[in-house]
Design a protein around this motif. Structure first.
Motif, short mmCIF file in Angstrom:
data_model
loop_
_atom_site.label_atom_id
_atom_site.label_comp_id
_atom_site.label_asym_id
_atom_site.label_seq_id
_atom_site.Cartn_x
_atom_site.Cartn_y
_atom_site.Cartn_z
N VAL A 44 0.84 -1.21 0.00
CA VAL A 44 0.00 0.00 0.00
C VAL A 44 0.87 1.25 0.00
CG1 VAL A 44 -1.61 1.35 1.40
CG2 VAL A 44 -2.02 -1.09 1.03
N GLU A 54 -6.56 7.45 -0.55
CA GLU A 54 -7.06 6.25 0.11
C GLU A 54 -8.10 5.54 -0.74
OE1 GLU A 54 -8.46 7.43 3.91
OE2 GLU A 54 -6.46 7.87 4.71
N VAL A 55 -8.97 6.32 -1.38
CA VAL A 55 -9.98 5.73 -2.27
C VAL A 55 -9.31 5.04 -3.46
CG1 VAL A 55 -11.88 6.26 -3.85
CG2 VAL A 55 -11.80 7.33 -1.58
N ILE A 64 -6.27 3.79 -3.61
CA ILE A 64 -5.59 2.59 -3.15
C ILE A 64 -6.59 1.46 -2.92
CG2 ILE A 64 -4.30 1.58 -1.22
CD1 ILE A 64 -2.82 4.24 -0.96
N GLN A 65 -7.72 1.79 -2.27
CA GLN A 65 -8.74 0.77 -2.01
C GLN A 65 -9.28 0.20 -3.31
OE1 GLN A 65 -9.30 -0.10 1.14
NE2 GLN A 65 -10.66 -1.75 0.52
N LYS A 66 -9.48 1.06 -4.28
CA LYS A 66 -9.98 0.60 -5.58
C LYS A 66 -8.95 -0.30 -6.25
CE LYS A 66 -11.46 2.27 -10.12
NZ LYS A 66 -11.63 3.44 -11.00
N LEU A 102 -6.66 -2.19 -4.84
CA LEU A 102 -6.57 -3.49 -4.16
C LEU A 102 -7.73 -4.41 -4.54
CD1 LEU A 102 -5.40 -2.40 -0.60
CD2 LEU A 102 -4.03 -3.46 -2.40
N GLY A 103 -8.84 -3.82 -4.97
CA GLY A 103 -9.99 -4.62 -5.38
C GLY A 103 -9.97 -5.01 -6.84
N SER A 138 -12.09 -11.97 4.38
CA SER A 138 -12.38 -10.70 3.71
C SER A 138 -12.78 -10.87 2.25
CB SER A 138 -11.15 -9.79 3.78
OG SER A 138 -10.05 -10.37 3.09
#
Length: 279
Positions: free
Chosen positions: A62, A87-88, A90-92, A94-95, A228
């Motif tokens: 990350v 942060e958004v 990075i989260q996107k 990772l998905g 998760s």
């Protein structure tokens, strides 16, 4: 004559010495029971280290991806995004398949050498500890049939219950991402099997946990690793698969058999989901 110069021999002592039986040669000490390595107690400490490295590698990934975003902004001459926006992003990431492939590749590169080092002893090579040994093809064939039966049962359950695949599987559906495919078919089975059916199985099987305790505990941990990613229906299937993998490890005596089953299971999912988009 001086009495002190006389060497007087006691006849009683002579007869006593003559009558003593010769000492029988001692039998060689019986070899001690084989020591099973790794041992139960230290294995829990090493398990904690594996978990720390597993999550630490995610943090490293990350942070590294955030640095890449900052570098791209600097090269393009645009303002660095706000913290919330980063942060958004990075989260996107990772998905998405790119994030999955990159993260799992980093975890394999960090964890696999550590596991091999921990599994290596002066009297026992790491390959022996982890179970990389020959196996009978008949054993592989039998357990592949068991896995096919499992696959058929889970297919019927999915068909009848219309189980929600979840965001993780939807993100891979139809992506045709070669990196994600390689990670799912090679990287994930290899890393997960050397931990659960390799090191931990070897440490716990000959302890007070026995076979049943080892199967239960490794399967619970294996299932928890996927919390998760899947819903409870899929998690119950993963738990059942883990029991099959553990029994295959026990009966075949080799990690190659559960590793082959795990890879085959992920290959079916890769073909049907990543390439055919059959969710």
């Amino acid at each position: 004559m001086n009495d002190s110069s006389l060497d007087i021999i006691n006849p009683d002592s002579t007869s006593a010495n003559a009558s003593e039986p010769a000492l029988a040669p001692q039998a060689p000490a019986s070899p001690s029971a084989p020591q099973h390595l790794p041992r139960l107690g230290p294995s829990f400490g090493w398990l904690m280290l594996f978990l720390v490295l597993f999550f630490a590698s995610a943090v490293f990934y990350v942070v590294g991806y955030g640095a890449v975003l900052g570098y791209q902004s600097a090269v393009q001459g645009v303002a660095l995004p706000e913290q919330a926006q980063i942060e958004v992003m990075i989260q996107k990431h990772l998905g998405e398949p790119d994030g999955l492939a990159g993260l799992y590749l980093l975890q394999c590169l960090i964890l696999l050498p550590v596991i091999a080092a921990v599994a290596h002893f002066r009297t026992q090579h790491w390959s022996v500890t982890l179970g990389f040994r020959r196996f009978a093809l008949q054993s592989l064939a039998v357990w592949m049939l068991v896995w096919l039966a499992y696959l058929a049962i889970t297919y019927v359950i999915n068909l009848l219950a219309q189980v929600d695949p979840g965001d993780f599987m939807r993100s891979l559906n139809g992506s045709k991402h070669i990196g994600a495919a390689l990670v799912l078919v090679i990287g994930a089975p290899l890393l997960e099997e050397v931990i659960f059916r390799g090191y931990l199985f070897k440490a716990w099987r000959h302890s007070r946990l026995g076979l049943s305790g080892t199967l239960l505990l490794t399967s619970l941990l294996f299932t928890a690793l996927h919390l998760s990613q899947y819903n409870w229906t899929y998690l119950s299937m993963i738990f059942a698969l883990s029991l099959i993998l553990g029994l295959a490890r026990e009966k075949s005596g080799s990690i190659w058999v559960p590793l082959a089953i795990h890879a085959a299971n992920n290959l079916v999912a890769t073909v049907t989901i990543i390439y055919l988009g059959m969710l």
